[in-house]
Design an enzyme around this catalytic site. Structure first.
Site, PDB file in Angstrom:
ATOM      1  N   LYS A 174      36.718  13.783  95.906  1.00 52.67           N
ATOM      2  CA  LYS A 174      35.311  13.748  95.493  1.00 52.67           C
ATOM      3  C   LYS A 174      34.745  12.360  95.794  1.00 52.67           C
ATOM      4  CE  LYS A 174      32.543  15.090  91.404  1.00 52.67           C
ATOM      5  NZ  LYS A 174      32.619  15.569  90.007  1.00 52.67           N
TER       6      LYS A 174
ATOM      7  N   SER B  30      33.100  20.125  85.483  1.00 51.63           N
ATOM      8  CA  SER B  30      32.881  19.931  86.921  1.00 51.63           C
ATOM      9  C   SER B  30      34.073  20.182  87.825  1.00 51.63           C
ATOM     10  CB  SER B  30      32.342  18.533  87.180  1.00 51.63           C
ATOM     11  OG  SER B  30      30.967  18.533  86.938  1.00 51.63           O
TER      12      SER B  30
ATOM     13  N   SER C   6      30.078  19.818  89.219  1.00 52.99           N
ATOM     14  CA  SER C   6      29.583  18.924  90.238  1.00 52.99           C
ATOM     15  C   SER C   6      30.545  18.712  91.406  1.00 52.99           C
ATOM     16  CB  SER C   6      29.258  17.566  89.615  1.00 52.99           C
ATOM     17  OG  SER C   6      30.427  16.969  89.092  1.00 52.99           O
TER      18      SER C   6
HETATM   19  N1  GLN Z   1      27.415  20.338  84.562  1.00 51.12           N
HETATM   20  C1  GLN Z   1      27.665  19.374  83.570  1.00 51.12           C
HETATM   21  C2  GLN Z   1      26.595  18.319  83.650  1.00 51.12           C
HETATM   22  O1  GLN Z   1      25.722  18.500  84.402  1.00 51.12           O
HETATM   23  C3  GLN Z   1      29.034  18.780  83.736  1.00 51.12           C
HETATM   24  C4  GLN Z   1      29.145  17.775  84.808  1.00 51.12           C
HETATM   25  C5  GLN Z   1      30.530  17.236  85.005  1.00 51.12           C
HETATM   26  O2  GLN Z   1      31.510  17.757  84.452  1.00 51.12           O
HETATM   27  N2  GLN Z   1      30.626  16.144  85.733  1.00 51.12           N
HETATM   28  O3  GLN Z   1      26.629  17.348  82.991  1.00 51.12           O
END
Ligand code: GLN
Length: 472
Positions: A79, A178, A154
Protein backbone atom coordinates in the site's frame (compact mmCIF):
# COMPACT_ATOMS: atom_id res chain seq x y z
CA UNK A 1 4.03 -21.39 -15.40
CA UNK A 2 0.48 -20.14 -14.94
CA UNK A 3 0.51 -17.43 -12.31
CA UNK A 4 -3.26 -17.78 -11.92
CA UNK A 5 -2.77 -21.05 -10.08
CA UNK A 6 0.11 -19.89 -7.91
CA UNK A 7 -0.02 -19.39 -4.18
CA UNK A 8 2.93 -18.53 -1.98
CA UNK A 9 3.07 -22.18 -0.92
CA UNK A 10 3.16 -23.37 -4.56
CA UNK A 11 5.65 -20.66 -5.46
CA UNK A 12 8.02 -21.90 -2.78
CA UNK A 13 7.58 -25.50 -3.93
CA UNK A 14 8.12 -24.51 -7.55
CA UNK A 15 11.37 -22.74 -6.69
CA UNK A 16 12.56 -25.66 -4.64
CA UNK A 17 11.84 -28.10 -7.48
CA UNK A 18 13.54 -25.83 -9.99
CA UNK A 19 10.31 -25.45 -12.02
CA UNK A 20 11.07 -21.76 -12.56
CA UNK A 21 13.44 -19.07 -11.34
CA UNK A 22 12.48 -16.00 -9.34
CA UNK A 23 13.42 -13.93 -12.35
CA UNK A 24 11.08 -15.85 -14.64
CA UNK A 25 8.24 -15.55 -12.17
CA UNK A 26 8.88 -11.85 -11.64
CA UNK A 27 8.83 -11.26 -15.39
CA UNK A 28 5.47 -13.04 -15.63
CA UNK A 29 4.00 -10.79 -12.96
CA UNK A 30 5.40 -7.64 -14.56
CA UNK A 31 3.95 -8.76 -17.89
CA UNK A 32 0.52 -9.29 -16.37
CA UNK A 33 0.74 -5.88 -14.70
CA UNK A 34 1.68 -4.20 -17.95
CA UNK A 35 -1.33 -5.75 -19.67
CA UNK A 36 -3.96 -5.32 -16.98
CA UNK A 37 -2.96 -2.40 -14.80
CA UNK A 38 -4.23 0.20 -17.28
CA UNK A 39 -7.65 -1.43 -16.94
CA UNK A 40 -7.78 -1.85 -13.17
CA UNK A 41 -5.53 0.93 -11.80
CA UNK A 42 -4.09 -1.31 -9.11
CA UNK A 43 -0.54 0.02 -9.02
CA UNK A 44 0.36 3.70 -8.90
CA UNK A 45 3.90 2.73 -9.86
CA UNK A 46 5.86 -0.46 -10.38
CA UNK A 47 9.54 -0.85 -9.57
CA UNK A 48 10.48 -2.96 -12.60
CA UNK A 49 14.22 -2.50 -12.55
CA UNK A 50 14.48 -2.85 -8.79
CA UNK A 51 12.23 -5.92 -8.86
CA UNK A 52 14.35 -7.64 -11.50
CA UNK A 53 17.53 -6.87 -9.56
CA UNK A 54 16.02 -8.28 -6.37
CA UNK A 55 14.88 -11.34 -8.32
CA UNK A 56 18.44 -11.94 -9.52
CA UNK A 57 19.68 -11.65 -5.92
CA UNK A 58 17.10 -14.20 -4.80
CA UNK A 59 18.09 -16.59 -7.60
CA UNK A 60 21.72 -16.32 -6.49
CA UNK A 61 20.77 -17.15 -2.92
CA UNK A 62 18.71 -20.10 -4.12
CA UNK A 63 21.59 -21.40 -6.26
CA UNK A 64 24.01 -21.19 -3.34
CA UNK A 65 21.34 -22.37 -0.86
CA UNK A 66 22.45 -19.62 1.53
CA UNK A 67 20.61 -16.90 3.46
CA UNK A 68 17.24 -17.89 2.05
CA UNK A 69 14.32 -15.99 3.52
CA UNK A 70 10.97 -17.56 4.38
CA UNK A 71 9.39 -15.53 1.55
CA UNK A 72 12.31 -15.59 -0.87
CA UNK A 73 11.37 -13.98 -4.18
CA UNK A 74 7.65 -13.67 -3.35
CA UNK A 75 6.23 -10.82 -5.46
CA UNK A 76 4.16 -8.44 -3.34
CA UNK A 77 2.32 -5.13 -3.60
CA UNK A 78 2.65 -2.57 -0.79
CA UNK A 79 0.00 0.00 0.00
CA UNK A 80 1.23 3.48 -0.88
CA UNK A 81 1.34 4.62 2.77
CA UNK A 82 4.18 2.22 3.67
CA UNK A 83 7.67 3.67 3.34
CA UNK A 84 10.23 2.05 1.07
CA UNK A 85 13.51 3.92 1.18
CA UNK A 86 14.15 5.96 -1.95
CA UNK A 87 10.70 5.37 -3.43
CA UNK A 88 7.80 7.78 -3.68
CA UNK A 89 5.14 7.26 -1.01
CA UNK A 90 2.12 9.43 -1.77
CA UNK A 91 -0.54 7.87 0.45
CA UNK A 92 -2.90 8.35 -2.48
CA UNK A 93 -2.61 12.13 -2.05
CA UNK A 94 -1.56 14.96 -4.32
CA UNK A 95 0.11 16.68 -1.39
CA UNK A 96 2.77 13.93 -1.31
CA UNK A 97 2.99 13.39 -5.07
CA UNK A 98 6.76 13.90 -5.05
CA UNK A 99 7.61 12.75 -1.55
CA UNK A 100 10.38 10.15 -1.45
CA UNK A 101 10.77 8.00 1.64
CA UNK A 102 14.00 8.69 3.49
CA UNK A 103 13.93 5.34 5.29
CA UNK A 104 12.22 1.95 5.32
CA UNK A 105 9.18 1.17 7.42
CA UNK A 106 9.86 -1.66 9.87
CA UNK A 107 7.45 -3.88 7.91
CA UNK A 108 9.40 -3.15 4.72
CA UNK A 109 12.68 -4.05 6.41
CA UNK A 110 11.22 -7.22 7.88
CA UNK A 111 9.65 -8.48 4.68
CA UNK A 112 12.66 -7.64 2.53
CA UNK A 113 14.86 -9.45 5.04
CA UNK A 114 12.70 -12.52 4.37
CA UNK A 115 13.27 -12.12 0.64
CA UNK A 116 9.99 -10.44 -0.42
CA UNK A 117 10.18 -8.72 -3.78
CA UNK A 118 8.12 -5.50 -3.74
CA UNK A 119 6.72 -5.00 -7.23
CA UNK A 120 5.24 -1.59 -6.65
CA UNK A 121 3.02 0.72 -4.66
CA UNK A 122 -0.68 0.00 -4.63
CA UNK A 123 -3.49 2.52 -4.97
CA UNK A 124 -5.48 3.59 -1.90
CA UNK A 125 -7.94 6.16 -0.61
CA UNK A 126 -6.13 9.37 0.27
CA UNK A 127 -4.39 8.86 3.64
CA UNK A 128 -6.41 5.62 3.99
CA UNK A 129 -9.66 7.51 4.40
CA UNK A 130 -12.43 5.74 2.57
CA UNK A 131 -14.07 2.43 1.78
CA UNK A 132 -13.83 2.30 -2.00
CA UNK A 133 -10.48 3.78 -3.18
CA UNK A 134 -12.59 6.47 -4.86
CA UNK A 135 -10.87 9.05 -2.63
CA UNK A 136 -7.48 8.41 -4.25
CA UNK A 137 -6.06 11.45 -6.02
CA UNK A 138 -4.96 9.01 -8.75
CA UNK A 139 -8.26 7.52 -9.83
CA UNK A 140 -10.38 4.63 -8.63
CA UNK A 141 -9.18 1.00 -8.56
CA UNK A 142 -11.64 -1.26 -10.33
CA UNK A 143 -12.87 -4.56 -9.01
CA UNK A 144 -11.28 -7.45 -10.97
CA UNK A 145 -14.60 -9.37 -10.78
CA UNK A 146 -16.64 -6.56 -12.29
CA UNK A 147 -15.08 -3.44 -13.71
CA UNK A 148 -18.14 -1.37 -12.85
CA UNK A 149 -17.67 -2.05 -9.15
CA UNK A 150 -15.24 -0.69 -6.58
CA UNK A 151 -12.47 -2.89 -5.19
CA UNK A 152 -13.26 -1.61 -1.69
CA UNK A 153 -11.01 0.56 0.41
CA UNK A 154 -8.98 1.99 1.61
CA UNK A 155 -6.47 -0.72 0.57
CA UNK A 156 -8.28 -1.33 -2.74
CA UNK A 157 -5.09 -1.56 -4.82
CA UNK A 158 -3.58 -4.19 -2.50
CA UNK A 159 -6.70 -6.39 -2.55
CA UNK A 160 -7.17 -6.07 -6.31
CA UNK A 161 -3.46 -6.81 -6.91
CA UNK A 162 -3.84 -10.23 -5.30
CA UNK A 163 -7.23 -10.92 -6.87
CA UNK A 164 -5.96 -10.11 -10.37
CA UNK A 165 -2.64 -11.99 -10.07
CA UNK A 166 -0.56 -8.84 -10.12
CA UNK A 167 1.07 -9.98 -6.86
CA UNK A 168 1.09 -13.14 -4.74
CA UNK A 169 0.51 -11.20 -1.57
CA UNK A 170 0.06 -7.61 -0.45
CA UNK A 171 0.26 -5.33 2.53
CA UNK A 172 -2.50 -2.99 3.57
CA UNK A 173 -3.41 -1.01 6.64
CA UNK A 174 -6.65 -1.34 8.57
CA UNK A 175 -7.98 1.48 10.75
CA UNK A 176 -11.69 0.69 10.53
CA UNK A 177 -11.79 -2.12 8.01
CA UNK A 178 -9.44 -1.11 5.23
CA UNK A 179 -7.88 -4.55 4.83
CA UNK A 180 -10.96 -6.65 5.49
CA UNK A 181 -13.49 -4.74 3.40
CA UNK A 182 -11.49 -4.70 0.13
CA UNK A 183 -10.42 -8.32 0.72
CA UNK A 184 -14.09 -9.25 0.91
CA UNK A 185 -15.06 -7.19 -2.14
CA UNK A 186 -12.24 -8.82 -4.15
CA UNK A 187 -12.65 -12.36 -2.77
CA UNK A 188 -9.22 -12.77 -1.17
CA UNK A 189 -8.02 -13.39 2.39
CA UNK A 190 -7.28 -10.32 4.53
CA UNK A 191 -6.20 -10.07 8.14
CA UNK A 192 -6.00 -7.31 10.72
CA UNK A 193 -3.68 -8.30 13.57
CA UNK A 194 -4.24 -7.48 17.24
CA UNK A 195 -3.31 -3.84 17.87
CA UNK A 196 0.39 -3.92 18.73
CA UNK A 197 1.31 -7.10 16.88
CA UNK A 198 2.78 -5.22 13.92
CA UNK A 199 5.01 -2.15 14.09
CA UNK A 200 3.56 1.07 12.72
CA UNK A 201 6.99 2.67 12.32
CA UNK A 202 7.30 4.13 8.82
CA UNK A 203 3.62 3.65 8.03
CA UNK A 204 1.87 6.96 7.50
CA UNK A 205 -0.40 7.50 10.46
CA UNK A 206 -4.13 7.85 9.92
CA UNK A 207 -5.64 7.28 13.37
CA UNK A 208 -2.80 6.03 15.53
CA UNK A 209 -4.82 4.23 18.19
CA UNK A 210 -6.58 2.15 15.50
CA UNK A 211 -4.04 1.58 12.68
CA UNK A 212 -2.55 -1.86 12.04
CA UNK A 213 -0.73 -3.25 9.02
CA UNK A 214 -1.69 -6.71 7.82
CA UNK A 215 -1.54 -9.16 4.92
CA UNK A 216 -3.65 -9.95 1.85
CA UNK A 217 -3.21 -13.32 0.16
CA UNK A 218 -5.04 -15.95 -1.86
CA UNK A 219 -5.07 -18.51 0.95
CA UNK A 220 -5.10 -18.37 4.73
CA UNK A 221 -1.85 -20.31 4.86
CA UNK A 222 -0.18 -17.69 2.64
CA UNK A 223 -1.56 -14.86 4.77
CA UNK A 224 -0.12 -16.50 7.87
CA UNK A 225 3.32 -16.76 6.28
CA UNK A 226 3.28 -13.01 5.63
CA UNK A 227 1.92 -12.31 9.10
CA UNK A 228 4.68 -14.37 10.72
CA UNK A 229 7.28 -12.24 8.96
CA UNK A 230 5.51 -9.00 9.92
CA UNK A 231 4.79 -9.38 13.60
CA UNK A 232 6.90 -8.69 16.68
CA UNK A 233 8.08 -6.00 19.02
CA UNK A 234 9.83 -3.03 17.47
CA UNK A 235 11.83 -0.57 19.55
CA UNK A 236 10.64 2.17 17.20
CA UNK A 237 6.94 1.69 17.95
CA UNK A 238 6.24 1.79 21.67
CA UNK A 239 2.76 0.30 21.16
CA UNK A 240 4.21 -2.85 19.61
CA UNK A 241 4.44 -5.98 21.75
CA UNK A 242 5.96 -9.40 21.64
CA UNK A 243 3.23 -11.88 22.29
CA UNK A 244 2.81 -14.81 19.95
CA UNK A 245 0.16 -17.10 21.41
CA UNK A 246 0.26 -20.62 19.97
CA UNK A 247 -2.65 -21.61 17.73
CA UNK A 248 -5.61 -23.58 19.03
CA UNK A 249 -5.73 -27.29 18.30
CA UNK A 250 -8.82 -27.98 16.21
CA UNK A 251 -9.00 -31.76 16.49
CA UNK A 252 -12.21 -31.43 18.50
CA UNK A 253 -14.41 -28.77 16.91
CA UNK A 254 -17.23 -29.59 19.31
CA UNK A 255 -15.15 -28.01 22.08
CA UNK A 256 -15.38 -24.68 20.31
CA UNK A 257 -18.20 -22.19 20.60
CA UNK A 258 -18.56 -19.40 18.09
CA UNK A 259 -20.64 -16.34 18.84
CA UNK A 260 -23.06 -14.72 16.40
CA UNK A 261 -23.65 -11.12 17.50
CA UNK A 262 -27.34 -10.47 17.04
CA UNK A 263 -26.67 -6.79 16.34
CA UNK A 264 -24.62 -7.77 13.26
CA UNK A 265 -27.38 -9.80 11.67
CA UNK A 266 -30.35 -7.47 11.86
CA UNK A 267 -31.47 -5.82 8.65
CA UNK A 268 -29.26 -4.23 6.07
CA UNK A 269 -27.60 -7.45 4.88
CA UNK A 270 -28.11 -8.12 1.18
CA UNK A 271 -29.47 -11.52 0.16
CA UNK A 272 -26.26 -12.80 -1.41
CA UNK A 273 -24.26 -12.01 1.71
CA UNK A 274 -26.86 -13.43 4.06
CA UNK A 275 -27.14 -16.74 2.26
CA UNK A 276 -23.37 -17.15 1.82
CA UNK A 277 -22.88 -16.55 5.53
CA UNK A 278 -25.63 -18.99 6.47
CA UNK A 279 -24.13 -21.71 4.27
CA UNK A 280 -20.79 -21.26 6.04
CA UNK A 281 -22.37 -21.44 9.49
CA UNK A 282 -24.16 -24.67 8.52
CA UNK A 283 -20.96 -26.15 7.14
CA UNK A 284 -19.09 -25.45 10.35
CA UNK A 285 -22.01 -26.70 12.46
CA UNK A 286 -21.87 -29.99 10.54
CA UNK A 287 -18.28 -30.37 11.63
CA UNK A 288 -19.29 -30.01 15.25
CA UNK A 289 -18.59 -26.32 15.98
CA UNK A 290 -21.18 -24.88 18.33
CA UNK A 291 -22.80 -21.57 17.50
CA UNK A 292 -24.45 -19.29 20.00
CA UNK A 293 -26.21 -15.96 19.73
CA UNK A 294 -24.46 -13.23 21.68
CA UNK A 295 -25.05 -9.55 22.19
CA UNK A 296 -22.65 -6.65 21.73
CA UNK A 297 -25.08 -4.05 23.07
CA UNK A 298 -22.95 -0.98 22.40
CA UNK A 299 -22.43 -1.82 18.71
CA UNK A 300 -25.05 0.74 17.80
CA UNK A 301 -22.68 3.50 18.93
CA UNK A 302 -19.59 2.11 17.18
CA UNK A 303 -19.96 4.18 14.03
CA UNK A 304 -20.39 7.46 15.90
CA UNK A 305 -17.53 6.68 18.27
CA UNK A 306 -15.23 5.65 15.44
CA UNK A 307 -16.02 8.79 13.48
CA UNK A 308 -15.19 11.02 16.43
CA UNK A 309 -11.98 9.34 17.59
CA UNK A 310 -10.74 8.79 14.04
CA UNK A 311 -11.53 12.41 12.99
CA UNK A 312 -9.66 13.69 16.06
CA UNK A 313 -6.58 11.55 15.45
CA UNK A 314 -6.64 12.20 11.70
CA UNK A 315 -6.70 15.96 12.13
CA UNK A 316 -3.76 15.76 14.51
CA UNK A 317 -1.78 13.46 12.23
CA UNK A 318 -2.46 15.59 9.15
CA UNK A 319 -0.98 18.70 10.78
CA UNK A 320 2.48 17.69 9.60
CA UNK A 321 1.53 18.28 5.95
CA UNK A 322 1.88 22.02 6.23
CA UNK A 323 3.82 22.90 3.11
CA UNK A 324 7.10 23.38 4.98
CA UNK A 325 7.76 19.76 5.80
CA UNK A 326 7.07 17.34 2.92
CA UNK A 327 7.14 20.50 0.82
CA UNK A 328 5.21 20.95 -2.38
CA UNK A 329 6.29 23.38 -5.01
CA UNK A 330 3.87 26.28 -4.53
CA UNK A 331 4.25 30.01 -5.10
CA UNK A 332 3.20 31.85 -1.97
CA UNK A 333 3.49 35.45 -0.83
CA UNK A 334 3.56 34.72 2.92
CA UNK A 335 3.36 31.85 5.39
CA UNK A 336 -0.43 31.81 5.69
CA UNK A 337 -0.75 31.86 1.94
CA UNK A 338 1.64 28.92 1.76
CA UNK A 339 -0.46 26.86 4.19
CA UNK A 340 -3.66 27.72 2.37
CA UNK A 341 -2.33 26.88 -1.05
CA UNK A 342 -0.52 23.71 -0.01
CA UNK A 343 -3.53 22.24 1.73
CA UNK A 344 -6.19 23.80 -0.48
CA UNK A 345 -4.64 22.30 -3.58
CA UNK A 346 -3.01 19.24 -2.05
CA UNK A 347 -5.83 17.67 -0.02
CA UNK A 348 -8.94 16.06 -1.47
CA UNK A 349 -12.51 16.70 -0.32
CA UNK A 350 -12.77 13.85 2.17
CA UNK A 351 -9.43 14.71 3.76
CA UNK A 352 -10.52 18.31 4.22
CA UNK A 353 -13.82 17.21 5.71
CA UNK A 354 -12.05 15.01 8.25
CA UNK A 355 -9.40 17.59 9.16
CA UNK A 356 -12.17 20.13 9.82
CA UNK A 357 -14.36 17.72 11.77
CA UNK A 358 -11.38 16.58 13.82
CA UNK A 359 -10.42 20.14 14.73
CA UNK A 360 -14.03 20.72 15.75
CA UNK A 361 -14.34 17.70 18.07
CA UNK A 362 -11.02 18.60 19.69
CA UNK A 363 -11.77 22.31 20.09
CA UNK A 364 -11.88 23.75 23.61
CA UNK A 365 -15.66 24.10 23.81
CA UNK A 366 -16.49 20.68 22.39
CA UNK A 367 -13.71 18.40 23.56
CA UNK A 368 -15.57 16.88 26.49
CA UNK A 369 -18.89 16.56 24.74
CA UNK A 370 -17.38 14.68 21.80
CA UNK A 371 -13.88 13.34 22.25
CA UNK A 372 -13.94 12.47 25.95
CA UNK A 373 -17.40 10.96 25.66
CA UNK A 374 -16.40 8.91 22.62
CA UNK A 375 -13.44 7.52 24.57
CA UNK A 376 -15.80 6.45 27.36
CA UNK A 377 -18.12 4.69 24.94
CA UNK A 378 -15.11 3.10 23.27
CA UNK A 379 -14.31 1.49 26.61
CA UNK A 380 -17.86 0.09 26.73
CA UNK A 381 -17.55 -1.32 23.21
CA UNK A 382 -14.32 -2.99 24.24
CA UNK A 383 -15.98 -4.37 27.36
CA UNK A 384 -18.81 -5.86 25.25
CA UNK A 385 -16.21 -8.00 23.53
CA UNK A 386 -14.49 -8.99 26.78
CA UNK A 387 -17.85 -10.09 28.17
CA UNK A 388 -18.71 -11.97 24.97
CA UNK A 389 -15.42 -13.85 25.07
CA UNK A 390 -16.39 -15.21 28.49
CA UNK A 391 -19.26 -17.03 26.75
CA UNK A 392 -17.76 -17.91 23.37
CA UNK A 393 -14.29 -18.59 21.94
CA UNK A 394 -14.60 -16.61 18.71
CA UNK A 395 -17.04 -14.32 16.97
CA UNK A 396 -18.36 -14.85 13.44
CA UNK A 397 -20.02 -12.33 11.15
CA UNK A 398 -20.26 -11.05 7.59
CA UNK A 399 -17.47 -8.63 6.63
CA UNK A 400 -19.76 -6.11 5.03
CA UNK A 401 -23.54 -5.79 4.73
CA UNK A 402 -23.24 -5.88 0.92
CA UNK A 403 -21.01 -7.17 -1.85
CA UNK A 404 -18.90 -4.65 -3.82
CA UNK A 405 -21.00 -1.68 -4.86
CA UNK A 406 -20.95 0.22 -8.13
CA UNK A 407 -18.39 2.94 -8.73
CA UNK A 408 -20.00 6.28 -7.89
CA UNK A 409 -22.91 4.73 -5.99
CA UNK A 410 -21.92 6.10 -2.57
CA UNK A 411 -19.69 9.04 -3.38
CA UNK A 412 -22.40 11.65 -2.91
CA UNK A 413 -23.46 10.38 0.47
CA UNK A 414 -20.68 10.29 3.09
CA UNK A 415 -22.94 8.52 5.60
CA UNK A 416 -23.72 5.71 3.18
CA UNK A 417 -20.01 5.27 2.49
CA UNK A 418 -19.20 5.30 6.23
CA UNK A 419 -21.76 2.53 6.82
CA UNK A 420 -19.73 0.14 4.64
CA UNK A 421 -17.45 -0.52 7.63
CA UNK A 422 -20.14 -1.02 10.24
CA UNK A 423 -19.13 -4.67 10.83
CA UNK A 424 -15.37 -4.15 10.84
CA UNK A 425 -14.68 -0.95 12.79
CA UNK A 426 -15.75 -2.24 16.25
CA UNK A 427 -12.83 -4.69 15.96
CA UNK A 428 -10.42 -1.76 15.61
CA UNK A 429 -12.04 0.14 18.47
CA UNK A 430 -11.45 -2.91 20.67
CA UNK A 431 -7.95 -3.60 19.28
CA UNK A 432 -8.88 -7.20 18.40
CA UNK A 433 -7.59 -9.40 15.57
CA UNK A 434 -9.92 -10.18 12.66
CA UNK A 435 -9.59 -12.29 9.53
CA UNK A 436 -11.81 -12.41 6.46
CA UNK A 437 -11.96 -15.52 4.28
CA UNK A 438 -13.84 -16.01 0.99
CA UNK A 439 -16.94 -18.21 1.20
CA UNK A 440 -16.26 -21.23 -1.01
CA UNK A 441 -18.26 -22.91 -3.72
CA UNK A 442 -20.53 -20.04 -4.70
CA UNK A 443 -21.42 -19.44 -8.30
CA UNK A 444 -22.68 -15.94 -7.68
CA UNK A 445 -21.20 -13.02 -9.54
CA UNK A 446 -19.49 -11.21 -6.66
CA UNK A 447 -17.45 -12.67 -3.80
CA UNK A 448 -18.41 -12.66 -0.11
CA UNK A 449 -15.94 -13.10 2.77
CA UNK A 450 -16.92 -14.08 6.29
CA UNK A 451 -15.20 -12.47 9.25
CA UNK A 452 -13.82 -14.21 12.34
CA UNK A 453 -12.78 -12.25 15.42
CA UNK A 454 -10.61 -13.64 18.25
CA UNK A 455 -9.61 -12.39 21.70
CA UNK A 456 -6.51 -10.19 21.91
CA UNK A 457 -3.31 -11.92 20.77
CA UNK A 458 -5.10 -15.04 19.52
CA UNK A 459 -4.22 -14.07 15.96
CA UNK A 460 -2.87 -17.57 15.25
CA UNK A 461 -6.24 -19.12 16.12
CA UNK A 462 -7.78 -17.14 13.29
CA UNK A 463 -5.32 -18.64 10.84
CA UNK A 464 -5.95 -22.12 12.26
CA UNK A 465 -9.73 -21.70 11.89
CA UNK A 466 -9.38 -20.20 8.42
CA UNK A 467 -7.17 -23.06 7.25
CA UNK A 468 -9.62 -25.56 8.72
CA UNK A 469 -12.45 -23.99 6.71
CA UNK A 470 -10.42 -23.84 3.51
CA UNK A 471 -9.60 -27.53 3.78
CA UNK A 472 -13.19 -28.65 4.37
N1 GLN B 1 -13.48 3.25 5.75
C1 GLN B 1 -13.03 3.65 7.02
C2 GLN B 1 -12.74 5.13 6.97
O1 GLN B 1 -13.01 5.70 5.99
C3 GLN B 1 -11.82 2.87 7.42
C4 GLN B 1 -10.56 3.30 6.79
C5 GLN B 1 -9.37 2.46 7.16
O2 GLN B 1 -9.49 1.39 7.77
N2 GLN B 1 -8.19 2.97 6.86
O3 GLN B 1 -12.25 5.69 7.88
Amino acid sequence: MDIKDLTIRKFKDGLRNGDFSVREATEEYLKNIKENNPLLNVYLETFNERALEKAAESDKKIASKRDLGSLEGVPMAFKDNILIEGQIASSGSKILANYRAAYDATVTKKLEAEGVNILGRANMDEFAMGSSTENSAYGVTKNPWNLECVAGGSSGGSAAAVASNMALGALGSDTGGSIRLPASFCGVVGMKPTYGQVSRFGVMAMASSLDQVGPFAKTVEDAEMIYSALRGKDGRDSTSVDKDVEAINLSNPSDITIGLPKEYFVGGLDKETESAIQVTIDELKNKGFKFKEISLPHSKYALSVYYIIMFAEVSTNLERYDGIRYARDVEASNLFDLYMKTRGEGFGEETKRRALMGSFVLSAGHYDAYYTKAQKVRALIRKDFTEAFKEVDYIFSPTSPTTAFKIGERTDDAMKMYLSDILTMPVNLAGLPGIVVPVKGRDASMPVDFQLIAPHFHDRDLFALGKYYENL
